[in-house]
Write a protein that holds these residues in place. Structure first.
Motif, short mmCIF file in Angstrom:
data_model
loop_
_atom_site.label_atom_id
_atom_site.label_comp_id
_atom_site.label_asym_id
_atom_site.label_seq_id
_atom_site.Cartn_x
_atom_site.Cartn_y
_atom_site.Cartn_z
N ILE A 6 1.00 -1.11 -0.01
CA ILE A 6 0.18 -0.23 0.00
C ILE A 6 0.79 1.16 0.04
O ILE A 6 0.47 2.23 -0.71
N LYS A 7 1.99 1.16 0.78
CA LYS A 7 2.94 2.56 0.85
C LYS A 7 3.65 2.57 -0.62
O LYS A 7 3.47 3.72 -0.90
N VAL A 8 3.83 1.48 -1.14
CA VAL A 8 4.78 1.71 -2.33
C VAL A 8 3.60 2.20 -3.50
O VAL A 8 3.99 3.29 -4.38
N THR A 9 2.39 1.92 -3.47
CA THR A 9 1.49 2.29 -4.31
C THR A 9 1.01 3.73 -4.09
O THR A 9 0.77 4.33 -5.24
N LYS A 10 0.91 3.96 -2.76
CA LYS A 10 0.50 5.26 -2.45
C LYS A 10 1.60 6.29 -3.03
O LYS A 10 1.30 7.23 -3.62
N TYR A 11 2.83 6.07 -2.84
CA TYR A 11 4.12 6.84 -3.32
C TYR A 11 4.20 7.04 -4.71
O TYR A 11 4.59 8.05 -5.58
N PHE A 12 3.95 5.80 -5.45
CA PHE A 12 3.92 5.84 -6.94
C PHE A 12 2.80 6.60 -7.56
O PHE A 12 2.97 7.51 -8.50
N LEU A 13 1.61 6.52 -6.92
CA LEU A 13 0.48 7.15 -7.43
C LEU A 13 0.82 8.84 -7.15
O LEU A 13 0.42 9.83 -8.01
N PHE A 14 1.51 9.23 -5.98
CA PHE A 14 1.78 10.51 -5.76
C PHE A 14 2.82 11.11 -6.92
O PHE A 14 2.50 12.16 -7.38
N LEU A 87 -13.28 10.53 -6.51
CA LEU A 87 -13.63 11.71 -7.34
C LEU A 87 -12.28 11.86 -8.53
O LEU A 87 -12.63 12.08 -9.59
N TYR A 88 -11.39 11.50 -8.01
CA TYR A 88 -10.01 11.65 -9.04
C TYR A 88 -10.27 10.60 -10.10
O TYR A 88 -9.95 10.89 -11.36
N PHE A 89 -10.60 9.40 -9.80
CA PHE A 89 -10.74 8.39 -10.85
C PHE A 89 -12.04 8.71 -11.88
O PHE A 89 -11.64 8.54 -13.11
N VAL A 90 -12.97 9.19 -11.20
CA VAL A 90 -14.03 9.70 -12.26
C VAL A 90 -13.42 10.67 -13.15
O VAL A 90 -13.92 10.74 -14.54
N GLY A 246 -2.48 6.15 -13.62
CA GLY A 246 -3.18 6.65 -12.36
C GLY A 246 -4.42 6.13 -12.05
O GLY A 246 -4.86 5.85 -10.90
N MET A 247 -5.38 5.61 -12.93
CA MET A 247 -6.60 5.32 -12.74
C MET A 247 -6.37 3.99 -12.24
O MET A 247 -7.24 3.27 -11.21
N LEU A 248 -5.49 3.27 -12.57
CA LEU A 248 -5.20 1.79 -12.37
C LEU A 248 -4.63 1.88 -10.69
O LEU A 248 -5.27 1.22 -9.75
N LEU A 249 -3.67 2.79 -10.41
CA LEU A 249 -3.33 3.00 -9.08
C LEU A 249 -4.28 3.37 -7.93
O LEU A 249 -4.28 3.01 -7.08
N SER A 250 -5.19 4.39 -8.53
CA SER A 250 -6.08 4.90 -7.63
C SER A 250 -7.07 3.79 -7.13
O SER A 250 -7.49 3.66 -6.00
N ILE A 251 -7.48 2.75 -8.02
CA ILE A 251 -8.37 1.77 -7.85
C ILE A 251 -7.71 0.68 -6.77
O ILE A 251 -8.13 0.22 -5.94
N CYS A 252 -6.45 0.43 -7.05
CA CYS A 252 -5.83 -0.37 -6.14
C CYS A 252 -5.74 0.14 -4.82
O CYS A 252 -5.93 -0.57 -3.85
N LEU A 253 -5.27 1.50 -4.61
CA LEU A 253 -5.24 1.95 -3.48
C LEU A 253 -6.44 2.13 -2.56
O LEU A 253 -6.61 1.78 -1.58
N CYS A 254 -7.55 2.48 -3.61
CA CYS A 254 -8.96 2.42 -2.95
C CYS A 254 -9.52 1.05 -2.29
O CYS A 254 -10.14 1.01 -1.24
N ARG A 255 -9.08 0.16 -2.97
CA ARG A 255 -9.45 -1.35 -2.58
C ARG A 255 -8.77 -1.71 -1.27
O ARG A 255 -9.40 -2.72 -0.46
#
Length: 268
Positions: A6-14, A87-90, A246-255
């Motif tokens: 989760i931490k890696v995904t979060k900072y990649f998304l950032f 909201l970001y994904f939409v 970004g959409m892919l990472l945001s879905i992963c982080l949301c889950r």
């Protein structure tokens, strides 16, 4: 292991959103450049057709929205706020759909755009006035001087200009004049110039005696448009790839965010 992912995904998304924010600034800057440019062919286009002004404002709007989405994505990723990520994904999905739609429409209307450009330039040459301080005329003079070309299809396009052809001496568009390497200058000459060795007994203003470039500007203008459209296309493809990631990472982080903690939302 799960928290580390989760931490890696979060900072990649950032990082992706930071890049997304920068690319949004590039799009916004391109729109501003279209409106502010007064010395190249783009000014001829935007003055003659409202389509290009509308396009510039669309670029500015999309760029501003892209920067806003990048900002929201950064906040949502770092603070793990599901509502912001959703909201970001939409918004990313809507922007991606709009980009694809605009690209398809533009591709299928390329022939119409080229035809409209030819009509604009032909009318500009026909209505050109010597000594008139007109931004549109100055833009076309710049194109002919920098492109080392004359007229749209050929220098004979200038024979449609009544003021020029009514001259008794050999007179030609100054910006079309052939310059050698030693006489080249960044200063663009405007208006009509009389040939220094013009014979006053000659019948009329014969374009065969004009010391001008013999190539028309049509091909060079189309090459200029093609080069700039290639840059735009490259930027848009790059943004689309970042949007998908970004959409892919945001879905992963949301889950992986199981509970909403609104205390993490920054308060300003």
């Amino acid at each position: 292991m799960g928290s580390a992912c989760i931490k890696v995904t979060k900072y990649f998304l950032f990082l992706f959103n930071l890049l997304f924010f920068i690319l949004g600034g590039v799009i916004l800057g391109f729109g501003v450049w279209i409106l502010a440019d007064k010395s190249s062919f783009i000014f001829v286009l935007q003055t003659s057709s409202s389509l290009f002004n509308v396009g510039a404002y669309v670029f500015i709007g999309v760029g501003a929205l892209t920067m806003l989405m990048g900002f929201l994505g950064c906040i949502g990723a770092v603070n793990e706020v599901r509502c912001l990520l959703g909201l970001y994904f939409v918004f990313l999905l809507l922007i991606l759909i709009a980009q694809v739609t605009a690209g398809v429409l533009f591709y299928f209307n390329m022939g119409k755009v080229k035809q409209e450009v030819g009509s604009i330039v032909t009318k500009l040459i026909q209505d050109y006035k010597d000594g008139e301080e007109d931004r549109l005329q100055q833009g076309w003079d710049y194109v002919q001087a920098q492109g080392k070309c004359c007229g749209w299809a050929s220098p004979y396009n200038w024979t449609a200009n009544a003021e020029l052809m009514n001259r008794t001496a050999v007179t030609y568009p100054c910006s079309c004049e052939v310059k050698d390497g030693d006489n080249s200058s960044h200063l663009v000459r405007r208006g009509f110039c009389e040939h220094p060795s013009s014979n006053t007994t000659q019948s009329g203003n014969n374009p065969d005696y004009w010391p001008v470039y013999q190539d028309g500007c049509m091909q060079k203008v189309q090459e200029w448009l093609q080069d700039n459209l290639g840059i735009i296309l490259g930027v848009c493809v790059g943004i689309a790839v970042i949007e998908l990631l970004g959409m892919l990472l945001s879905i992963c982080l949301c889950r992986h965010i199981h509970s909403e903690d609104y205390s993490k939302v920054p308060k300003y």
